[in-house]
Design a protein around this motif. Sequence first.
Motif, short mmCIF file in Angstrom:
data_model
loop_
_atom_site.label_atom_id
_atom_site.label_comp_id
_atom_site.label_asym_id
_atom_site.label_seq_id
_atom_site.Cartn_x
_atom_site.Cartn_y
_atom_site.Cartn_z
N SER A 86 -53.61 105.55 4.60
CA SER A 86 -52.37 105.66 5.38
C SER A 86 -52.65 105.83 6.86
O SER A 86 -51.80 105.52 7.71
CB SER A 86 -51.52 106.83 4.86
OG SER A 86 -52.13 108.07 5.18
N LEU A 87 -53.84 106.34 7.20
CA LEU A 87 -54.23 106.55 8.59
C LEU A 87 -55.06 105.39 9.14
O LEU A 87 -55.57 105.45 10.26
CB LEU A 87 -55.03 107.85 8.72
CG LEU A 87 -54.23 109.14 8.45
CD1 LEU A 87 -55.16 110.32 8.31
CD2 LEU A 87 -53.23 109.38 9.57
N GLY A 88 -55.20 104.35 8.33
CA GLY A 88 -55.93 103.17 8.78
C GLY A 88 -57.43 103.29 8.70
O GLY A 88 -58.15 102.46 9.29
N MET A 89 -57.92 104.29 7.99
CA MET A 89 -59.37 104.44 7.84
C MET A 89 -59.88 103.50 6.75
O MET A 89 -59.17 103.18 5.80
CB MET A 89 -59.72 105.89 7.44
CG MET A 89 -59.37 106.93 8.44
SD MET A 89 -59.92 108.57 7.86
CE MET A 89 -59.00 109.64 8.98
N HIS A 90 -61.12 103.08 6.90
CA HIS A 90 -61.76 102.29 5.85
C HIS A 90 -61.98 103.15 4.63
O HIS A 90 -62.51 104.26 4.72
CB HIS A 90 -63.11 101.75 6.34
CG HIS A 90 -63.93 101.13 5.26
ND1 HIS A 90 -63.57 99.96 4.63
CD2 HIS A 90 -65.09 101.55 4.67
CE1 HIS A 90 -64.48 99.66 3.70
NE2 HIS A 90 -65.41 100.61 3.71
N VAL A 91 -61.59 102.66 3.47
CA VAL A 91 -61.77 103.38 2.21
C VAL A 91 -62.82 102.64 1.38
O VAL A 91 -62.59 101.50 0.97
CB VAL A 91 -60.45 103.50 1.43
CG1 VAL A 91 -60.68 104.25 0.12
CG2 VAL A 91 -59.39 104.20 2.27
N PRO A 92 -63.96 103.24 1.12
CA PRO A 92 -65.01 102.57 0.35
C PRO A 92 -64.64 102.48 -1.12
O PRO A 92 -63.66 103.07 -1.58
CB PRO A 92 -66.23 103.46 0.57
CG PRO A 92 -65.65 104.82 0.81
CD PRO A 92 -64.36 104.58 1.55
N GLU A 93 -65.45 101.76 -1.88
CA GLU A 93 -65.19 101.62 -3.32
C GLU A 93 -65.39 102.93 -4.05
O GLU A 93 -64.70 103.20 -5.03
CB GLU A 93 -66.10 100.54 -3.90
CG GLU A 93 -65.79 99.13 -3.42
CD GLU A 93 -66.64 98.09 -4.10
OE1 GLU A 93 -67.40 98.46 -5.04
OE2 GLU A 93 -66.57 96.91 -3.71
N PHE A 108 -65.10 113.09 1.52
CA PHE A 108 -65.15 114.27 2.38
C PHE A 108 -66.30 114.15 3.37
O PHE A 108 -66.13 114.36 4.59
CB PHE A 108 -65.31 115.53 1.53
CG PHE A 108 -65.54 116.79 2.32
CD1 PHE A 108 -64.48 117.56 2.75
CD2 PHE A 108 -66.83 117.21 2.63
CE1 PHE A 108 -64.69 118.72 3.50
CE2 PHE A 108 -67.06 118.36 3.37
CZ PHE A 108 -65.99 119.12 3.79
N SER A 109 -67.49 113.80 2.88
CA SER A 109 -68.67 113.69 3.74
C SER A 109 -68.50 112.59 4.77
O SER A 109 -68.92 112.72 5.93
CB SER A 109 -69.91 113.43 2.89
OG SER A 109 -70.16 114.50 2.03
N LEU A 110 -67.87 111.50 4.36
CA LEU A 110 -67.65 110.37 5.27
C LEU A 110 -66.75 110.79 6.44
O LEU A 110 -67.05 110.50 7.60
CB LEU A 110 -67.01 109.22 4.49
CG LEU A 110 -66.96 107.86 5.16
CD1 LEU A 110 -68.36 107.31 5.37
CD2 LEU A 110 -66.13 106.90 4.31
N ILE A 111 -65.66 111.47 6.13
CA ILE A 111 -64.73 111.90 7.18
C ILE A 111 -65.39 112.95 8.08
O ILE A 111 -65.26 112.91 9.30
CB ILE A 111 -63.43 112.47 6.55
CG1 ILE A 111 -62.72 111.39 5.73
CG2 ILE A 111 -62.50 113.01 7.64
CD1 ILE A 111 -61.63 111.94 4.83
N LEU A 112 -66.09 113.88 7.46
CA LEU A 112 -66.76 114.93 8.23
C LEU A 112 -67.75 114.33 9.23
O LEU A 112 -67.76 114.69 10.42
CB LEU A 112 -67.49 115.88 7.28
CG LEU A 112 -68.27 117.03 7.94
CD1 LEU A 112 -67.32 118.00 8.63
CD2 LEU A 112 -69.11 117.76 6.90
N THR A 113 -68.55 113.38 8.75
CA THR A 113 -69.58 112.78 9.60
C THR A 113 -68.99 111.90 10.71
O THR A 113 -69.41 111.97 11.87
CB THR A 113 -70.55 111.94 8.75
OG1 THR A 113 -71.15 112.78 7.76
CG2 THR A 113 -71.63 111.32 9.61
N ASP A 114 -67.99 111.10 10.34
CA ASP A 114 -67.45 110.11 11.29
C ASP A 114 -66.41 110.69 12.25
O ASP A 114 -66.39 110.32 13.44
CB ASP A 114 -66.82 108.94 10.53
CG ASP A 114 -67.86 108.09 9.82
OD1 ASP A 114 -69.06 108.28 10.07
OD2 ASP A 114 -67.47 107.25 8.99
N LYS A 115 -65.55 111.55 11.75
CA LYS A 115 -64.41 111.99 12.55
C LYS A 115 -64.52 113.41 13.10
O LYS A 115 -63.99 113.71 14.17
CB LYS A 115 -63.13 111.90 11.70
CG LYS A 115 -62.83 110.51 11.15
CD LYS A 115 -62.43 109.56 12.26
CE LYS A 115 -62.00 108.21 11.68
NZ LYS A 115 -61.62 107.26 12.76
#
Length: 353
Positions: A207-214, A222-229
């Motif tokens: 909904s926020l336009g972030m890439h969602v992996p498989e 959680f780790s992806l958002i923490l690291t990237d954002k």
Amino acid sequence: MSKQDLQHAASLWWTPSVHADRRPILLARGRIEAALREYLAARDFLMVDPPGLQRSPGNETHLHAFGTKMIGNDGVGQAMYLHTSPEFTMKKLLAAGERRIASLQHVWRNRERSALHHPEFTMLEWYRAGEPFEAVIRDCLAMLKLAAEAARSKLLRFRDRECDPFAEAERLSVVEAFQRYAGIDLLATMDTEGATDGEALAEQMASLGMHVPEDLSWSYLFSLILTDKVEPKLGIGRVTVLDRYPAAEAALARRAEDDRRVSERFELYACGVELANGFGELTDAGEQRRRFAAEMAEKERLYGERYPVDEDFLAALALMPEASGVALGFDRLVMLATAAPRIEAVLWAPVAE
């Protein structure tokens, strides 16, 4: 030190010209180590020396160990590992009756090499029996100031980011950080006991336009958002204490008394770099065994392997007092205190690529 020398430091550290460029940083490393040892000694910490060779290297999903084999006098081999942390041994020492202990030694983590990661690095780990984790947070903040002073610097630096270790630290919960920097409502993806919902987290990301992996596992997202954002925004200008981690991301920490969805875990950030990871330590052996089982099941799903559980460690938890503990990446602290752009620059002898 030139950029080219830094890139080749891991293989050319022994040449006179490269060593001459690196030597001021290495001398500062020695001063920082001396200052931290003096700090601990003044507070009656006993320096201990856990063995690096262990039956279990730890049971966290994304920690990868170096395996080896110990051969007995009978010629029979037993699988062993180089530890990823001295944690299990140090908690056994707490169970044995020690109250304030610290260790400054090498640890090993596989699958990790970058500007901030090295397969063999130095970790400072310490524990306070019978004291809350606020005490080890204060230790961490004091050590950052000592490191800057020993390096004769007023600021911590990593590339174009700066942090004043003498300014009052920012205190921020993980839930607050995700809302502020990623627009994510983490609590909406957990039930009252802290069980997580990966699909709910993925829906928010989409909904926020972030890439969602498989892979829709909650922990991975959680780790992806923490690291990237989130992480790049922490410790900018002043130190950030990121605390109250979701229980699902704190396998070795006890839960917060006021909210079972979160735990007594914190991480310390400066210049967007994680420097320390601390806990109000879990002492419930049954709960710890369940968490280890879940972590190893996820590790097998993701990486096709699992590590044995240290049964002596679980048995020792029955004798271990309430305690707080923290592990600090010593090399990273030296990096920031000396403004070194890569971890190899602060190591006496980097592991060859």
